[in-house]
Design an enzyme around this catalytic site. Sequence first.
Site, mmCIF file in Angstrom:
data_model
loop_
_atom_site.group_PDB
_atom_site.id
_atom_site.type_symbol
_atom_site.label_atom_id
_atom_site.label_comp_id
_atom_site.label_asym_id
_atom_site.label_seq_id
_atom_site.Cartn_x
_atom_site.Cartn_y
_atom_site.Cartn_z
ATOM 1 C CD GLN A 264 20.804 37.973 -27.811
ATOM 2 O OE1 GLN A 264 20.814 39.200 -27.861
ATOM 3 N NE2 GLN A 264 20.040 37.082 -27.910
ATOM 4 C CD GLN A 267 26.076 39.464 -21.839
ATOM 5 O OE1 GLN A 267 26.838 39.701 -22.778
ATOM 6 N NE2 GLN A 267 24.976 40.339 -21.530
ATOM 7 C CD GLU A 268 17.775 33.050 -20.974
ATOM 8 O OE1 GLU A 268 16.781 32.840 -20.699
ATOM 9 O OE2 GLU A 268 18.296 33.451 -22.068
ATOM 10 N NE ARG A 269 22.134 28.759 -20.780
ATOM 11 C CZ ARG A 269 22.509 28.014 -21.765
ATOM 12 N NH1 ARG A 269 23.608 27.857 -22.140
ATOM 13 N NH2 ARG A 269 21.572 27.563 -22.524
ATOM 14 C CB ALA A 272 19.512 32.641 -14.263
#
Length: 413
Positions: A264, A267-269, A272
């Site tokens: 996860q 995908q968060e990075r 961003a």
Amino acid sequence: MLRSILGKSLRAIPKRAESEAVGAWGEIYGPEHLQMQDSLRKIIEQDINPNVPEWEKAGIYPAHEVMKKLGSAGFLGTSHPEEYGGMGLDYSYTVAVSETLGEIKCGGIPMSIGVQFEMATPALGKFGSETVCEEFLRPSIAGDKVACLGVSEVHAGSDVAQIKTTAKSDGDDYIINGQKMWITNGIQADWCCLLANTSDGPVHKSKSLICVPMDLPGVIRAKKIEKIGMWSSDTAQLWFEDVRVPKKYIIGEEGSGFIYQMIQFQQERIFAMASAISGLENCINETINYTRERQAFGKSVLDNQYIHFQLAELQTEVELLRALLYRVTAMYVNGEDATKLASMGKLKTGRLIREVADKCLQMWGGMGYTLENPVSQQFRDGRLASVGGGADEIMLQIICKLMDILPKGTKLV
């Protein structure tokens, strides 16, 4: 809505070799991506941006209302499984959505939406049972439920392995105790994708991700945290006091939560990176417009070579970030390990936001220090990018590890 817009072309979307590249966007975005972005842009321009000033002043935005509008249009499940209401498209479509969300005229709302479909639900979509997907993923994709991600704690932010929240086995249930900090959507969320220790084993094998309904007895939304920026995004400290959750609400296998969360995080990075680009371009363009009109010593501020050279340098850096984003996306779509480049992109994003916002603010002079203009918005909202989702220093450690240049014996979680 989204399916009707893209029509029959959806059937050919997964076959990336057959899709037509469009101009300067290269092989990442084809016609269907651009149609999707145009559709989302209309919602942003009509239903979100006109309300941003009001929501910023209120310190919160109506998450359920906005999520429902986006979910009904198909934008919260582009890469999630079709059997739970998603589109089942490859990850490049999610990146296209993420990049367009950056056109929202603040940082808090895109971040909140990103938590919904890029941070709290990817592991659920990949590893969740039919039970948890029906109860939590389907309504999140539809925008009927708002999600939050419960990982960070007061003494364990980037160092995820050190979290203290526990989920003790008790028959068919877990009993959860602990606290979570810096939880985006924490005030309004209907459920939490919670990382907790389910055993006393090695730190990387002792954790599990569990779907926790936020209306259960013992769930306490302790307080709304006031922040430097991201005002319209509600951020909370959460407490869990003997919260009883059925074991069927676990995501995937017990003890695999750390691995799922690392997925996860990737995908968060990437989110961003993607969501920052439009805001950076807007900051530069607004500064061009302002300095063109602003007069100093008998000429336009923009006519100074130093000013327009600085703006050209900043725009070049934004284009380089975009190129890295598209390369990381292509790797991710192809199933390659994008950890190093995603970490580099996250690092560069945070630093570039700070550079662009600070240099543009300086060009605005005194007006740059007032609240109601795009550069001060970027200045206060963008500072989080170097702290949240893994601080710059953690990104550097990950990059060094993958370059194999850390000193021998260095421990890195």
